[in-house]
Design a protein around this motif. Structure first.
Motif, PDB file in Angstrom:
ATOM      1  N   GLY A 176       5.471  13.123 -12.263  1.00  0.00           N
ATOM      2  CA  GLY A 176       5.226  13.216 -10.823  1.00  0.00           C
ATOM      3  C   GLY A 176       6.000  12.176 -10.030  1.00  0.00           C
ATOM      4  O   GLY A 176       6.813  12.522  -9.163  1.00  0.00           O
ATOM      5  N   PRO A 177       5.786  10.900 -10.300  1.00  0.00           N
ATOM      6  CA  PRO A 177       6.505   9.884  -9.535  1.00  0.00           C
ATOM      7  C   PRO A 177       8.022   9.986  -9.696  1.00  0.00           C
ATOM      8  O   PRO A 177       8.762   9.748  -8.735  1.00  0.00           O
ATOM      9  N   VAL A 178       8.472  10.339 -10.874  1.00  0.00           N
ATOM     10  CA  VAL A 178       9.919  10.467 -11.071  1.00  0.00           C
ATOM     11  C   VAL A 178      10.461  11.581 -10.171  1.00  0.00           C
ATOM     12  O   VAL A 178      11.534  11.460  -9.566  1.00  0.00           O
ATOM     13  N   GLN A 179       9.688  12.649 -10.105  1.00  0.00           N
ATOM     14  CA  GLN A 179      10.074  13.760  -9.237  1.00  0.00           C
ATOM     15  C   GLN A 179      10.273  13.278  -7.803  1.00  0.00           C
ATOM     16  O   GLN A 179      11.253  13.601  -7.145  1.00  0.00           O
ATOM     17  N   ILE A 180       9.325  12.501  -7.347  1.00  0.00           N
ATOM     18  CA  ILE A 180       9.412  11.968  -5.988  1.00  0.00           C
ATOM     19  C   ILE A 180      10.685  11.145  -5.830  1.00  0.00           C
ATOM     20  O   ILE A 180      11.400  11.258  -4.830  1.00  0.00           O
ATOM     21  N   LEU A 181      10.949  10.368  -6.826  1.00  0.00           N
ATOM     22  CA  LEU A 181      12.164   9.550  -6.764  1.00  0.00           C
ATOM     23  C   LEU A 181      13.410  10.428  -6.725  1.00  0.00           C
ATOM     24  O   LEU A 181      14.323  10.209  -5.927  1.00  0.00           O
ATOM     25  N   LEU A 182      13.433  11.440  -7.558  1.00  0.00           N
ATOM     26  CA  LEU A 182      14.610  12.298  -7.637  1.00  0.00           C
ATOM     27  C   LEU A 182      14.847  13.046  -6.332  1.00  0.00           C
ATOM     28  O   LEU A 182      15.988  13.295  -5.938  1.00  0.00           O
ATOM     29  N   PRO A 186       0.816  -1.225   0.000  1.00  0.00           N
ATOM     30  CA  PRO A 186       0.000   0.000   0.000  1.00  0.00           C
ATOM     31  C   PRO A 186       0.845   1.268   0.000  1.00  0.00           C
ATOM     32  O   PRO A 186       0.509   2.236  -0.695  1.00  0.00           O
ATOM     33  N   ALA A 187       1.951   1.269   0.734  1.00  0.00           N
ATOM     34  CA  ALA A 187       2.762   2.493   0.817  1.00  0.00           C
ATOM     35  C   ALA A 187       3.308   2.879  -0.555  1.00  0.00           C
ATOM     36  O   ALA A 187       3.220   4.034  -0.981  1.00  0.00           O
ATOM     37  N   THR A 188       3.862   1.889  -1.252  1.00  0.00           N
ATOM     38  CA  THR A 188       4.398   2.172  -2.577  1.00  0.00           C
ATOM     39  C   THR A 188       3.287   2.584  -3.536  1.00  0.00           C
ATOM     40  O   THR A 188       3.414   3.572  -4.275  1.00  0.00           O
ATOM     41  N   THR A 189       2.229   1.852  -3.501  1.00  0.00           N
ATOM     42  CA  THR A 189       1.103   2.186  -4.370  1.00  0.00           C
ATOM     43  C   THR A 189       0.615   3.603  -4.101  1.00  0.00           C
ATOM     44  O   THR A 189       0.355   4.390  -5.018  1.00  0.00           O
ATOM     45  N   ALA A 249      13.656   2.511  -1.002  1.00  0.00           N
ATOM     46  CA  ALA A 249      14.362   1.877  -2.113  1.00  0.00           C
ATOM     47  C   ALA A 249      13.416   1.121  -3.037  1.00  0.00           C
ATOM     48  O   ALA A 249      13.534   1.184  -4.261  1.00  0.00           O
ATOM     49  N   GLU A 250      12.460   0.403  -2.449  1.00  0.00           N
ATOM     50  CA  GLU A 250      11.600  -0.411  -3.299  1.00  0.00           C
ATOM     51  C   GLU A 250      10.762   0.447  -4.250  1.00  0.00           C
ATOM     52  O   GLU A 250      10.338  -0.008  -5.297  1.00  0.00           O
ATOM     53  N   PHE A 251      10.584   1.708  -3.867  1.00  0.00           N
ATOM     54  CA  PHE A 251       9.846   2.601  -4.757  1.00  0.00           C
ATOM     55  C   PHE A 251      10.597   2.771  -6.059  1.00  0.00           C
ATOM     56  O   PHE A 251      10.038   2.643  -7.151  1.00  0.00           O
ATOM     57  N   GLY A 252      11.894   3.042  -5.930  1.00  0.00           N
ATOM     58  CA  GLY A 252      12.715   3.200  -7.124  1.00  0.00           C
ATOM     59  C   GLY A 252      12.743   1.923  -7.945  1.00  0.00           C
ATOM     60  O   GLY A 252      12.625   1.950  -9.179  1.00  0.00           O
ATOM     61  N   ALA A 253      12.878   0.819  -7.252  1.00  0.00           N
ATOM     62  CA  ALA A 253      12.975  -0.462  -7.948  1.00  0.00           C
ATOM     63  C   ALA A 253      11.707  -0.761  -8.738  1.00  0.00           C
ATOM     64  O   ALA A 253      11.751  -1.201  -9.892  1.00  0.00           O
ATOM     65  N   GLY A 254      10.575  -0.483  -8.113  1.00  0.00           N
ATOM     66  CA  GLY A 254       9.317  -0.845  -8.766  1.00  0.00           C
ATOM     67  C   GLY A 254       8.808   0.171  -9.763  1.00  0.00           C
ATOM     68  O   GLY A 254       7.860  -0.096 -10.503  1.00  0.00           O
ATOM     69  N   LEU A 255       9.460   1.328  -9.792  1.00  0.00           N
ATOM     70  CA  LEU A 255       8.908   2.432 -10.569  1.00  0.00           C
ATOM     71  C   LEU A 255       8.602   2.103 -12.031  1.00  0.00           C
ATOM     72  O   LEU A 255       7.481   2.376 -12.499  1.00  0.00           O
ATOM     73  N   PRO A 256       9.549   1.538 -12.764  1.00  0.00           N
ATOM     74  CA  PRO A 256       9.258   1.272 -14.188  1.00  0.00           C
ATOM     75  C   PRO A 256       7.988   0.439 -14.355  1.00  0.00           C
ATOM     76  O   PRO A 256       7.094   0.802 -15.130  1.00  0.00           O
ATOM     77  N   ASP A 257       7.896  -0.641 -13.607  1.00  0.00           N
ATOM     78  CA  ASP A 257       6.718  -1.500 -13.747  1.00  0.00           C
ATOM     79  C   ASP A 257       5.432  -0.792 -13.348  1.00  0.00           C
ATOM     80  O   ASP A 257       4.412  -0.888 -14.034  1.00  0.00           O
TER      81      ASP A 257
END
Lengths: 215, 215, 215, 215
Positions: free
Chosen positions: D173-179, C160-163, D185-193
């Motif tokens: 938007g999400p890329v901004q958050i990542l940057l 949920p957090a990532t989503t 970490a898992e956010f970055g990992a899962g981002l493309p998918d």
DNA sequence: CATGAATGAGTCTTCATTCAT
DNA sequence: GATGAATGAAGACTCATTCAT
């Protein structure tokens, strides 16, 4: 104070001739402003203005106001320390009385060369990492005097360093009074002789031992 | 400096007990701030805060910041001058050696009672009409010492005022070095004796005349 | 960034009514200057001037310019985070589609309430310890959204957090484009619906599992 | 902003090889200073120094600091826009799912190639005529994506431009958050998918029409 | 009377830009 | 052409002093 040391250091050395002139002008101006307006009114703007440059130029060579003042102070102290060192090395092995008169002469000459300047810079020493700077130069003078004393042809000193420090202090104090300017004229006139007398008496008494003491 | 004289005077005298307490608190606070933060950070707000009052109240008693600082400095110098005067009047007619040791003891005791305070106030003296103030107190001390010297049972001085000024300077200088704090421990320890020796030797030599001079 | 935290904190809280008014005026003025002149021209002088006070007053409450801007930004982000949190807590246990439309509505409403303000503050976030601040508020929103998602009546989410973070990003990006102002009018008009569609599709697809995936 | 447009343009084109090298060095230096010191400390002197030239030379090629930064930003945006355009033109006529994954891959790859750089330039975009510049490049990307979408083999879009803008925003938007760097970490990992999933779901739902709507 | 908020002149310092060498 | 010294406007920030509450 150690942290300050880094921040009080000049920024860059002049590579062009123009720069050297600017720096020199800044130094002169700083002393002038200092003497005429006092430390608290000795602002970067005023210094730059009197130097005929802009604040920007000041900051090209010094990271802050205090660094400039420190540089000026350093140069001044350098002059005094150098003069004393020279006098000391030239009188090694001589009798105490000669040492004293040479020392007094050198010190007074240098210190009174530009009374206003000496006076103004005294205040600078207080604020700033002045204590550190002053201590460094006092150390230089102390070493020079102590080593001269240790070589005296007609005396032996148990603690040359301490004795030298007393000698130094005993010179500085009266000079300070003179510099502050409210002393009567005859005080200034008699100062060299009195200082010589004071120090000679002290050192000779030291030599003769305190035991003999009471007059 | 004359213009300043008027404006540096306190505003009103403490007629009520509360006032006296507030003023005392301000003095103490001023010294504390001065020692801990340095003159340039010694602001009215900070002083008032540490004194537990408000700036407003500070200005009730002093027309401006410098007046407060001047008052504090004055009280300090008063203490020293008073101590010296007392010592001098108590030793009139005594032999020189006793005079000297009494003088040195009184001066050192008072000056080193609170080294931090002495030191901090030194800087204050510079700015302000410090020269004038210092001169006034120096005058007081000078007069006291000169008059004591003139009464010596075992000596005669041609220019007691000048001699007294030299004596004063010769004490102040070494003390200054000590206050600045970088001197070795043995310097502080030996200071009273060395100063006594220094001044005794000087004054006795003076008495014996310089003619006899060369050792 | 931790060091900055201390220095970005307001200086003192208003105890008199006057103070509160001054602070409020400063906040409003900061936003106005920010919107009209841009961050780099948003100087303390200008802010104070527009607030009808003096720089001095500004520094009475904030230790530096950035602290003021940070406070303004914080208040703004607080508003958004609060609105989102409210929406989220009110829709726990509901089906995903309802959640999404509530979230989108709350976010857009709050964010577009004062477009100029939102826009101006965005830039502020960049400089400053803005990243830290933004991260803190994003965290708040993330938690709220994640917890709401976890309670959905018709879906289950593995992370949920990532989503929630993706959801958040997917809302912020398009809104950003809108705020920057050069998007065609129909983009703004359609935004609520499109965002709802976007997120609903995403979350439902998530629910259905990716395995089913390829269309 | 229009007035600025003229003044933001480089001064002269590099006709000699030496010029090209200098310009390149300036660009690299600008990015380095930007990333290491932040926009507000990114001064012309520092840039020139790191580039191994002098300020004077910098002004040979750019009329002012902002023109240099704008050029750097422009090149960066050019890279992204180009990558997207390439991806788009290579996937015309393909099914939506392929388009999405190609788009996401191209965008992420380019944007994350040098995260520090992306991040630093983001701030640059704010100041400057950043909005205008960003809008221009967004337009390019929008056109490319819209035209690709319009050619989809398995979908029809009523307003490709608007849809493309949403797609773009939802990626940014999400890329901004990542940057911004504080995401787990898992956010970055899962981002493309996740992005692929997000956009695919959105576009397919679009294709199927909203009428079918409620899940 | 006490308080402390407000004031704003005055500091230090930086930095884009120019121009003599 | 290149260099880097000089410029000075402009910004952040402090603090003595006043005065409404």
């Amino acid at each position: 104070m150690c942290a300050a040391a880094a921040t009080l250091r000049p920024r860059k050395s002049p590579v062009q001739a123009r720069s050297a002139a600017t720096i020199e002008a800044l130094h002169v101006a700083a002393i002038q402003v200092l003497t005429r307006e006092g430390l608290s009114h000795c602002t970067t703007t005023r210094i730059a203005a009197r130097a005929g440059t802009s604040v920007g130029s000041l900051y090209q060579y010094y990271p802050n106001r205090d660094a400039l003042l420190a540089a000026v102070l350093k140069k001044h102290l350098d002059g005094i320390a150098g003069a004393v060192e020279r006098a000391c090395s030239e009188h090694r092995g001589k009798p105490v009385s000669l040492m004293v008169s040479a020392l007094v002469t050198a010190f007074l000459t240098e210190k009174l060369r530009d009374r206003a300047k000496s006076n103004a810079l005294y205040a600078v020493g207080q604020e700033l990492g002045g204590a550190a700077l002053a201590a460094r130069f006092r150390k230089r003078i102390d070493v020079a005097v102590a080593s001269m004393l240790a070589s005296a042809s007609d005396a032996r000193f148990d603690h040359p360093a301490t004795t030298a420090l007393i000698v130094l202090g005993a010179m500085v104090g009266p000079v300070q009074i003179l510099l502050e300017g409210r002393a009567p004229a005859e005080f200034g006139a008699g100062l060299p002789d009195e200082l010589t007398l004071l120090l000679t008496a002290y050192l000779q008494r030291h030599r003769d031992g305190r035991s003999r003491g009471g007059l």
